[in-house]
Design a protein around this motif. Structure first.
Motif, short mmCIF file in Angstrom:
data_model
loop_
_atom_site.label_atom_id
_atom_site.label_comp_id
_atom_site.label_asym_id
_atom_site.label_seq_id
_atom_site.Cartn_x
_atom_site.Cartn_y
_atom_site.Cartn_z
N ILE A 130 -2.40 -0.57 -40.16
CA ILE A 130 -2.27 -1.82 -39.64
C ILE A 130 -1.26 -1.66 -38.78
CG2 ILE A 130 -1.81 -4.19 -39.79
CD1 ILE A 130 -2.64 -4.01 -42.91
N GLU A 131 -1.44 -2.19 -37.33
CA GLU A 131 -0.31 -2.01 -36.29
C GLU A 131 -0.31 -3.46 -35.58
OE1 GLU A 131 0.56 0.65 -32.35
OE2 GLU A 131 -1.40 0.96 -33.36
N CYS A 153 9.39 -1.61 -37.23
CA CYS A 153 9.24 -1.13 -38.98
C CYS A 153 8.16 -0.43 -39.17
CB CYS A 153 9.07 -2.64 -39.44
SG CYS A 153 9.04 -2.45 -41.30
N LYS A 154 8.40 0.76 -39.56
CA LYS A 154 6.97 1.64 -40.02
C LYS A 154 7.26 1.57 -41.41
CE LYS A 154 6.06 2.76 -35.82
NZ LYS A 154 7.22 1.87 -35.15
N HIS A 159 5.99 -3.67 -32.50
CA HIS A 159 6.05 -2.25 -32.67
C HIS A 159 6.05 -1.75 -33.95
CE1 HIS A 159 6.84 -2.12 -28.39
NE2 HIS A 159 7.67 -2.93 -28.59
N ALA A 160 5.52 -2.60 -35.02
CA ALA A 160 5.44 -2.12 -36.38
C ALA A 160 3.99 -1.49 -36.79
CB ALA A 160 5.72 -3.32 -37.11
N LYS A 161 4.20 -0.85 -37.84
CA LYS A 161 3.04 -0.24 -38.33
C LYS A 161 2.91 0.07 -39.82
CE LYS A 161 -0.12 3.70 -37.36
NZ LYS A 161 -0.02 5.18 -36.56
N LEU A 162 1.95 -0.27 -40.58
CA LEU A 162 1.89 0.21 -42.07
C LEU A 162 0.84 1.29 -42.14
CD1 LEU A 162 1.67 -2.21 -45.04
CD2 LEU A 162 -0.25 -0.72 -44.54
N THR A 163 0.98 2.02 -43.09
CA THR A 163 -0.16 3.35 -43.32
C THR A 163 -0.13 3.57 -44.81
OG1 THR A 163 0.87 4.43 -41.28
CG2 THR A 163 -0.44 5.77 -42.86
N ALA A 164 -1.21 3.83 -45.40
CA ALA A 164 -1.40 4.15 -46.76
C ALA A 164 -1.84 5.62 -46.93
CB ALA A 164 -2.87 3.17 -47.49
N LEU A 174 6.15 -6.67 -41.09
CA LEU A 174 5.23 -6.22 -39.96
C LEU A 174 5.65 -7.12 -38.71
CD1 LEU A 174 1.82 -5.23 -41.49
CD2 LEU A 174 3.76 -3.61 -40.48
N TYR A 175 5.89 -8.41 -39.08
CA TYR A 175 5.74 -9.41 -37.97
C TYR A 175 7.32 -9.98 -37.61
CZ TYR A 175 0.72 -10.04 -38.21
OH TYR A 175 -0.47 -10.02 -38.05
N SER A 176 8.08 -9.63 -38.57
CA SER A 176 9.51 -10.22 -38.19
C SER A 176 10.43 -9.10 -37.68
CB SER A 176 10.32 -10.69 -39.65
OG SER A 176 10.67 -9.40 -40.58
#
Length: 288
Positions: free
Chosen positions: A142-143, A100-101, A148-153, A92-94
């Motif tokens: 989490i965005e 990264c989605k 411009h990254a995001k994580l979705t469950a 997410l941070y790199s």
């Protein structure tokens, strides 16, 4: 090249569970090996190319990360979810995978949410990471605006998003899947040359399902009997060579299936569990 992934994790992350909660993370050797295997090897890969009208042009060489498909099978209690949380936060941070989605999928939303919560807790424990994140627990997202990254469950028993183009798919506890349909639908959405799929699971009790399909595939690749050998796949199987190895007297041999033995896996607790299992087998055998 990507040793910095492990360095970054140990610099920014704080343990969120167990007796050492609140202390800096110190990755175990097997965890470092897995991270190195995924992120350290690059090469020229054949990539299918098309023109702007969708017409097939042919294959071209592209310099990219080699490993893009990982299966991790490991005994319960070895902190696999925590490790994936480390990897999620790093991505997410790199800049390893631009914009990264990440999508976390499983049979049940509760399982996907466990992986999401682990990642969110890792971020919330560090002030620098927390200040650069938008964590929406109500929707399981989490965005990170800066990257411009995001994580979705999400999960197979809930509403899944249509039209997604993941950079990373985390498919958790695949032993619960009776067939490959859910995982296959997720995999079809990977439309990036640099995509990464990580399937992680314990052995479970469902036989003849998706996990067994993947283990058969792993066996063919590891024995070089696969029709097409795919060097972009990584199969990480932590298991005992034989049921005969399960012994209370030689507990350290169980490190084959428990690489976190003595750390995340408590030896006295494991001994007590094995004693219980062996006792049940003896009683059942005597009854028969």
């Amino acid at each position: 090249m990507r040793k910095k992934a492990c360095d970054w994790i140990e610099k920014f992350y704080i343990l969120t569970k167990g007796e050492k909660a609140g202390q800096k993370v110190k990755l175990l050797l097997w965890q470092k090996w897995l991270i190195y295997s995924i992120f350290c090897f690059y090469g020229n890969i054949d990539v299918e190319t098309f023109d702007e009208d969708g017409n097939y042009i042919g294959k071209t060489k592209k310099y990219t990360r080699i490993i893009n498909d990982v299966l991790l099978l490991i005994a319960s209690g070895n902190a696999k979810t925590t490790l994936i949380g480390f990897i999620n936060a790093y991505l997410l941070y790199s800049s390893v995978l631009p914009s990264c989605k990440i999508y976390i999928g499983s049979n049940a939303y509760k399982q996907s949410r466990l992986c999401y919560d682990t990642t969110a807790n890792i971020i919330e424990r560090n002030r620098v990471l927390r200040e650069n994140a938008r964590i929406r627990n109500s929707t399981g997202e989490i965005e990170i605006p800066r990257t411009h990254a995001k994580l979705t469950a999400m999960s197979s028993d809930g509403s899944n998003l249509e039209g997604i183009i993941p950079a990373v798919l985390i498919i958790d506890e695949i032993h619960e899947m009776k067939n490959s349909s859910y995982a296959a639908n997720l995999r079809k959405s990977t439309n990036r040359d640099d995509f990464l799929v990580i399937e992680m699971t314990t052995n479970g009790t469902v036989r003849g399902g998706y996990l067994d399909e993947r283990l058969e595939e792993a066996d063919r690749h590891l024995k070089n009997t696969a029709t097409i050998q795919d060097d972009r796949k990584l199969f990480v199987i932590y298991e005992q060579d034989s049921p005969d190895e399960i012994s209370i007297d030689n507990i350290m041999i169980l490190k084959k299936s428990n690489p976190s033995l003595g750390y995340a896996v408590n030896i006295p607790i494991l001994k007590s569990f094995l004693f219980f299992v062996v006792s049940i087998v003896v009683i059942y055998s005597n009854f028969l």
